[in-house]
Write a protein that holds these residues in place. Structure first.
Motif, PDB file in Angstrom:
ATOM      1  N   MET A  46     -16.572  89.615  -6.042  1.00 31.76           N
ATOM      2  CA  MET A  46     -15.615  90.678  -5.734  1.00 31.76           C
ATOM      3  C   MET A  46     -16.235  91.699  -4.792  1.00 31.76           C
ATOM      4  O   MET A  46     -15.524  92.395  -4.064  1.00 31.76           O
ATOM      5  CB  MET A  46     -15.138  91.356  -7.022  1.00 31.76           C
ATOM      6  N   ALA A  78     -10.996  94.436  -7.035  1.00 27.49           N
ATOM      7  CA  ALA A  78     -11.960  94.193  -5.959  1.00 27.49           C
ATOM      8  C   ALA A  78     -11.673  95.163  -4.821  1.00 27.49           C
ATOM      9  O   ALA A  78     -10.528  95.270  -4.373  1.00 27.49           O
ATOM     10  CB  ALA A  78     -11.862  92.754  -5.467  1.00 27.49           C
ATOM     11  N   ASP A 104      -6.871  86.379 -13.910  1.00 25.53           N
ATOM     12  CA  ASP A 104      -7.514  86.283 -12.597  1.00 25.53           C
ATOM     13  C   ASP A 104      -6.950  87.350 -11.658  1.00 25.53           C
ATOM     14  O   ASP A 104      -7.709  88.106 -11.022  1.00 25.53           O
ATOM     15  CB  ASP A 104      -7.282  84.881 -12.024  1.00 25.53           C
ATOM     16  N   HIS A 107     -12.687  82.298  -9.102  1.00 23.66           N
ATOM     17  CA  HIS A 107     -11.307  82.466  -9.560  1.00 23.66           C
ATOM     18  C   HIS A 107     -11.041  81.564 -10.747  1.00 23.66           C
ATOM     19  O   HIS A 107     -11.743  80.590 -10.976  1.00 23.66           O
ATOM     20  CB  HIS A 107     -10.314  82.167  -8.433  1.00 23.66           C
ATOM     21  N   PRO A 112     -16.975  84.047  -4.303  1.00 18.30           N
ATOM     22  CA  PRO A 112     -15.710  84.338  -4.983  1.00 18.30           C
ATOM     23  C   PRO A 112     -15.402  83.313  -6.074  1.00 18.30           C
ATOM     24  O   PRO A 112     -15.404  82.110  -5.842  1.00 18.30           O
ATOM     25  CB  PRO A 112     -14.677  84.297  -3.855  1.00 18.30           C
ATOM     26  N   TRP A 126      -9.102  90.537 -10.136  1.00 22.28           N
ATOM     27  CA  TRP A 126      -9.284  90.640  -8.685  1.00 22.28           C
ATOM     28  C   TRP A 126      -8.539  91.832  -8.081  1.00 22.28           C
ATOM     29  O   TRP A 126      -8.865  92.259  -6.978  1.00 22.28           O
ATOM     30  CB  TRP A 126      -8.895  89.329  -8.004  1.00 22.28           C
ATOM     31  N   SER A 127      -7.589  92.383  -8.801  1.00 20.77           N
ATOM     32  CA  SER A 127      -6.881  93.553  -8.277  1.00 20.77           C
ATOM     33  C   SER A 127      -7.812  94.762  -8.171  1.00 20.77           C
ATOM     34  O   SER A 127      -7.499  95.730  -7.476  1.00 20.77           O
ATOM     35  CB  SER A 127      -5.662  93.889  -9.143  1.00 20.77           C
TER      36      SER A 127
END
Length: 191
Positions: A178, A129, A122, A37, A35, A126-127
């Motif tokens: 992700m 994933a 970020d 970020h 992961p 990631w929303s």
């Protein structure tokens, strides 16, 4: 041992795409699927994945130090200031991929990032994933795109981002952790 994993000189079974290259093995073991970020880190990843389109990822890995040098560490604030002179400078640098459209896309994407609040990029990335992801049993089970990468690509394009096709975005999703596409039998599946 299946043909989907390959035993390295160190005795570790890795996804077979790694081959025998030590840099690929290091990348596989330490970065791919971990992961990631941070707005800057994800901007770098998105940019490099865009430059990779049509090429081997090992080519990008070998050129990554030079990319970082000439693109100001992929600091969006710095890259956003690049102008036509910078584009011409980059087009003469044999240490990177000299593709005008990809260079221009990186600069344009940096400018778009400046319109976002810190951490917003970020969170946005990631929303997409997936909440659940089935580990591929074999390399043949690894898709080139998914509904999530299609949606991410479409959403980025709607915001004006370039060099963010669905295949490129799935590669980013894999490399940024992700999704975890280490195949069954790879030592990383046991971490």
């Amino acid at each position: 041992m299946s043909t989907d994993v390959r035993l390295g000189a160190d005795g570790r079974a890795r996804c077979a795409w790694v081959g025998d290259d030590p840099e690929y093995a290091r990348y596989h073991d330490e970065e791919w699927g971990v992961p990631l970020h941070g707005d800057r880190a994800l901007f770098e990843k998105m940019s490099l994945e865009g430059f990779q389109a049509g090429l081997s990822w090992i080519t990008i890995l070998r050129k990554r130090p030079r990319f970082r040098e000439v693109f100001a560490g992929f600091e969006p604030e710095a890259v956003a200031t690049f102008d036509d002179d910078d584009i011409e400078r980059l087009m003469t640098d044999a240490g990177i991929i000299r593709n005008r459209a990809k260079i221009q896309a990186t600069i344009s994407n940096a400018r778009l990032l400046l319109d976002l609040a810190p951490g917003e990029f970020d969170a946005f990335m990631w929303s997409f994933a997936p909440a659940a992801h089935r580990r591929p049993a074999t390399l043949a089970d690894v898709p080139a795109t998914t509904p999530a990468s299609d949606a991410l690509s479409k959403a980025l394009r709607k915001r004006g981002f370039r060099s963010v096709g669905p295949t490129t975005m799935y590669a980013l999703m894999q490399s940024a952790g992700m999704v975890d596409d280490h195949v069954g039998g790879c030592w990383r599946t046991h971490r």
